[in-house]
Design an enzyme around this catalytic site. Structure first.
Site, short mmCIF file in Angstrom:
data_model
loop_
_atom_site.label_atom_id
_atom_site.label_comp_id
_atom_site.label_asym_id
_atom_site.label_seq_id
_atom_site.Cartn_x
_atom_site.Cartn_y
_atom_site.Cartn_z
N ARG A 70 6.10 -4.67 -48.40
CA ARG A 70 6.60 -6.02 -48.78
C ARG A 70 7.42 -6.70 -47.70
NH1 ARG A 70 7.28 -2.97 -53.39
NH2 ARG A 70 5.66 -3.38 -54.93
N LYS A 112 4.00 -18.39 -38.16
CA LYS A 112 2.65 -18.32 -38.74
C LYS A 112 2.01 -17.00 -38.31
CE LYS A 112 1.37 -23.18 -39.23
NZ LYS A 112 0.44 -24.24 -38.80
N GLU A 154 -1.18 -26.70 -24.30
CA GLU A 154 -0.22 -26.81 -25.42
C GLU A 154 1.12 -27.38 -24.93
OE1 GLU A 154 -1.00 -26.34 -28.59
OE2 GLU A 154 -2.81 -25.09 -28.52
N LYS A 156 9.34 -26.80 -30.48
CA LYS A 156 8.74 -26.16 -31.66
C LYS A 156 9.82 -25.76 -32.66
CE LYS A 156 5.15 -23.42 -33.56
NZ LYS A 156 3.97 -22.61 -33.42
N GLU A 174 5.08 -26.51 -43.16
CA GLU A 174 4.09 -27.56 -42.90
C GLU A 174 3.77 -28.41 -44.12
OE1 GLU A 174 1.04 -26.43 -40.04
OE2 GLU A 174 -0.21 -28.08 -40.74
N ARG A 213 5.55 -30.79 -39.49
CA ARG A 213 4.95 -29.73 -38.65
C ARG A 213 3.51 -30.05 -38.26
NH1 ARG A 213 5.94 -23.17 -39.01
NH2 ARG A 213 4.48 -22.63 -37.35
N ASN A 272 -0.29 -30.18 -34.63
CA ASN A 272 -1.76 -30.08 -34.62
C ASN A 272 -2.40 -31.22 -33.83
OD1 ASN A 272 -1.55 -27.82 -36.21
ND2 ASN A 272 -1.64 -28.99 -38.12
N HIS A 330 -5.86 -31.06 -32.30
CA HIS A 330 -6.50 -29.88 -32.87
C HIS A 330 -7.65 -30.20 -33.84
CE1 HIS A 330 -3.14 -27.91 -31.00
NE2 HIS A 330 -3.45 -26.73 -31.49
N HIS A 371 -10.59 -28.05 -32.98
CA HIS A 371 -11.13 -26.99 -33.85
C HIS A 371 -12.63 -27.21 -34.09
CE1 HIS A 371 -6.96 -26.02 -35.71
NE2 HIS A 371 -7.25 -25.22 -34.72
N HIS A 388 -9.26 -21.74 -26.92
CA HIS A 388 -8.59 -22.69 -27.81
C HIS A 388 -7.93 -23.86 -27.06
CE1 HIS A 388 -6.38 -24.06 -31.30
NE2 HIS A 388 -5.24 -23.90 -30.65
P1 NAD Z 1 -5.26 -13.76 -26.76
O1 NAD Z 1 -4.20 -13.10 -27.51
O2 NAD Z 1 -6.68 -13.39 -27.05
O3 NAD Z 1 -5.00 -13.58 -25.19
C1 NAD Z 1 -5.91 -14.13 -24.26
C2 NAD Z 1 -6.40 -13.06 -23.28
O4 NAD Z 1 -5.34 -12.74 -22.38
C3 NAD Z 1 -6.78 -11.76 -23.95
O5 NAD Z 1 -7.90 -11.23 -23.28
C4 NAD Z 1 -5.56 -10.87 -23.72
O6 NAD Z 1 -5.85 -9.50 -23.75
C5 NAD Z 1 -5.13 -11.31 -22.36
N1 NAD Z 1 -3.73 -11.14 -22.01
C6 NAD Z 1 -2.64 -11.28 -22.80
N2 NAD Z 1 -1.52 -11.18 -22.07
C7 NAD Z 1 -1.90 -10.97 -20.79
C8 NAD Z 1 -1.21 -10.82 -19.56
N3 NAD Z 1 0.11 -10.96 -19.47
N4 NAD Z 1 -1.93 -10.60 -18.44
C9 NAD Z 1 -3.29 -10.54 -18.49
N5 NAD Z 1 -4.00 -10.71 -19.61
C10 NAD Z 1 -3.31 -10.93 -20.74
O7 NAD Z 1 -5.22 -15.36 -26.91
P2 NAD Z 1 -4.00 -16.38 -27.00
O8 NAD Z 1 -4.51 -17.62 -26.40
O9 NAD Z 1 -2.72 -15.80 -26.51
O10 NAD Z 1 -3.83 -16.59 -28.58
C11 NAD Z 1 -4.88 -17.09 -29.37
C12 NAD Z 1 -4.65 -16.69 -30.80
O11 NAD Z 1 -3.40 -17.25 -31.22
C13 NAD Z 1 -5.69 -17.18 -31.77
O12 NAD Z 1 -6.01 -16.15 -32.66
C14 NAD Z 1 -5.01 -18.31 -32.51
O13 NAD Z 1 -5.49 -18.45 -33.83
C15 NAD Z 1 -3.57 -17.85 -32.49
N6 NAD Z 1 -2.58 -18.92 -32.60
C16 NAD Z 1 -1.58 -18.74 -33.49
C17 NAD Z 1 -0.59 -19.69 -33.62
C18 NAD Z 1 0.55 -19.45 -34.56
O14 NAD Z 1 1.36 -20.38 -34.76
N7 NAD Z 1 0.68 -18.27 -35.11
C19 NAD Z 1 -0.62 -20.84 -32.81
C20 NAD Z 1 -1.65 -20.99 -31.89
C21 NAD Z 1 -2.64 -20.01 -31.79
N1 GLY Z 2 0.49 -23.98 -33.87
C1 GLY Z 2 0.89 -24.91 -34.89
C2 GLY Z 2 2.02 -24.42 -35.73
O1 GLY Z 2 2.61 -23.39 -35.48
O2 GLY Z 2 2.34 -25.06 -36.69
#
Ligand code: NAD
Ligand code: GLY
Length: 366
Positions: free
Chosen positions: A122, A144, A186, A228, A238, A242, A246, A249, A253, A266
């Site tokens: 939990r 998130k 971003e 942020k 949101e 918030r 987006n 986006h 998307h 992305h």
């Molecule tokens: P990712 O986590 O896939 O990382 C991108 C690539 O970089 C991967 O191959 C990873 O292994 C590599 N990597 C990570 N750190 C590294 C480093 N220091 N050196 C070399 N390689 C490295 O992608 P991302 O762009 O970080 O995140 C995308 C994800 O985040 C998606 O799933 C998306 O839905 C999510 N997201 C979440 C939120 C949120 O608010 N929670 C916001 C935006 C995106």
């Molecule tokens: N990435 C958008 C949010 O965190 O709300």
């Protein structure tokens, strides 16, 4: 000297610590926010090669009984199967409800490990150590968490704030250029929606930023996290404001979805989405020609895409937004800038105007 951004959410408040070299000190930083003795350090097999040992060593020196859990690389790990494997690893490591989960990686690791922490017994303490620029400026902050289903991305999840975010800008040295640019999209977004000074800073310092000048990187990460934090403090779940995060986006998307999530990362899709949104804003919300030029010029200088390739039809993008149930009676809610640094949410943008904005960037408009 480092920066600390505080995010004020009552009992869910926490700090974002931004400092070069802080990975090697993560154990003592984490010690100050959790009484946990045992923790699971979740990472992936790419990040592991450089950063697992320093993080694990620091946790052990600080007195944690830390167990590593290494996932494969890729978005596909945001799945029920991998989530379950994390739960089993926690049980094997004898982590109880006083334990802690630490995410060491990009947004994929952070979203998955965060959801595991939110749901295991939990909810147990959770710390983010983001290692991509996107994760440092966006996904590690704001709570998130979640996983994907085969029907779509992020369909199961929770708002679950970490106890601490430890950002070491030095880890970006191993990130490939494409991922760096995607995270930078971003940062450009924050400038457009919230902070004209940030946008001007990006214009003035872009060469130094892409050379990973540590002062510049720490500055843009700290300013992005402050923006942020400011937005999330006002609207954690949101229900209104918030949604401005987006910006770019909606079309972004749709582009990712129609290309099967394997052609654009992305941030690249968001860059194209922002180009479409500023064009639309030029006709709908008074965003001037000069502002449009500044945005497109910054995207180009960042080597981010801003055109929709000719093999992706406008109708397929609009159809995707329709399937997403975002379009009702051929109008859609859209985040549009009025000027650089200020956006508004417009409830009734006609789909036909979006189609025109998408088509604009197919022509040779340089
Ligand atoms: P990712 O986590 O896939 O990382 C991108 C690539 O970089 C991967 O191959 C990873 O292994 C590599 N990597 C990570 N750190 C590294 C480093 N220091 N050196 C070399 N390689 C490295 O992608 P991302 O762009 O970080 O995140 C995308 C994800 O985040 C998606 O799933 C998306 O839905 C999510 N997201 C979440 C939120 C949120 O608010 N929670 C916001 C935006 C995106
Ligand atoms: N990435 C958008 C949010 O965190 O709300």
């Amino acid at each position: 000297m480092g920066h600390t951004v505080h995010i004020n959410l009552g009992e869910r408040s926490y700090d974002i610590r931004i400092e070069a070299g802080s990975l090697a000190d993560c154990g003592s930083l984490i010690k100050t926010v959790t009484p946990a003795k045992r923790c699971l350090l979740v990472t992936n097999d790419v990040v592991k090669q450089w950063y697992l040992e320093p993080a694990l060593g620091s946790l052990k020196s600080a007195g944690f009984d830390a167990s590593p859990f290494v996932l494969p690389d890729g978005e596909h790990v945001k799945s029920l199967n991998c989530l379950e494997s994390i739960y089993h690893a926690m049980i094997e490591a004898r982590i109880d409800r006083h334990g802690c989960v630490i995410a060491l990686g990009g947004g994929v690791v952070g979203d998955l490990a965060g959801f595991a922490a939110a749901t295991y017994m939990r909810g147990i303490d959770f710390v983010q150590i983001p290692t991509t620029l996107l994760a440092q400026v966006d996904s590690s902050v704001g709570g998130k968490t979640g996983i994907n289903l085969r029907e779509g991305k992020n369909l199961v999840g929770a708002f679950y704030q970490p106890r601490l975010v430890v950002i070491d800008p030095d880890v970006l040295s191993t990130l490939d250029g494409r991922q760096l640019r995607a995270g930078f999209a971003e940062v450009i977004k924050y400038g457009i929606i919230y902070d004209a000074d940030l946008f001007a800073y990006l214009e003035d310092h872009i060469e130094r930023i892409f050379k990973l000048d540590s002062t510049c990187i720490a500055h843009i990460v700290a300013v992005s996290c402050s923006i942020k934090a400011d937005v999330v403090e006002q609207d954690e779940r949101e229900s209104g404001l918030r949604a401005i995060l987006n910006f770019g986006h909606t079309v972004g998307h749709a582009i990712e979805a129609v290309t099967g999530y394997d052609r654009f990362v992305h941030g690249e899709a968001v860059a194209v989405g922002m180009a479409v949104a500023v064009t639309l804003a030029n006709s709908v919300s008074g965003f001037t020609d000069g502002c449009v030029k500044r945005v497109i010029s910054l995207l180009k200088r960042s080597q981010l895409p801003y055109r929709i390739p000719s093999d992706i039809s406008t109708e397929s993008i609009i159809e995707c937004m329709r399937k997403d149930k975002k379009v009702k009676n051929d109008i859609i809610r859209f985040v549009l800038p009025e000027r650089i640094g200020k956006v508004k949410i417009v409830d009734d943008v006609p789909v036909s105007a979006i189609a025109r904005a998408i088509d604009f960037y197919r022509s040779d408009c340089d």
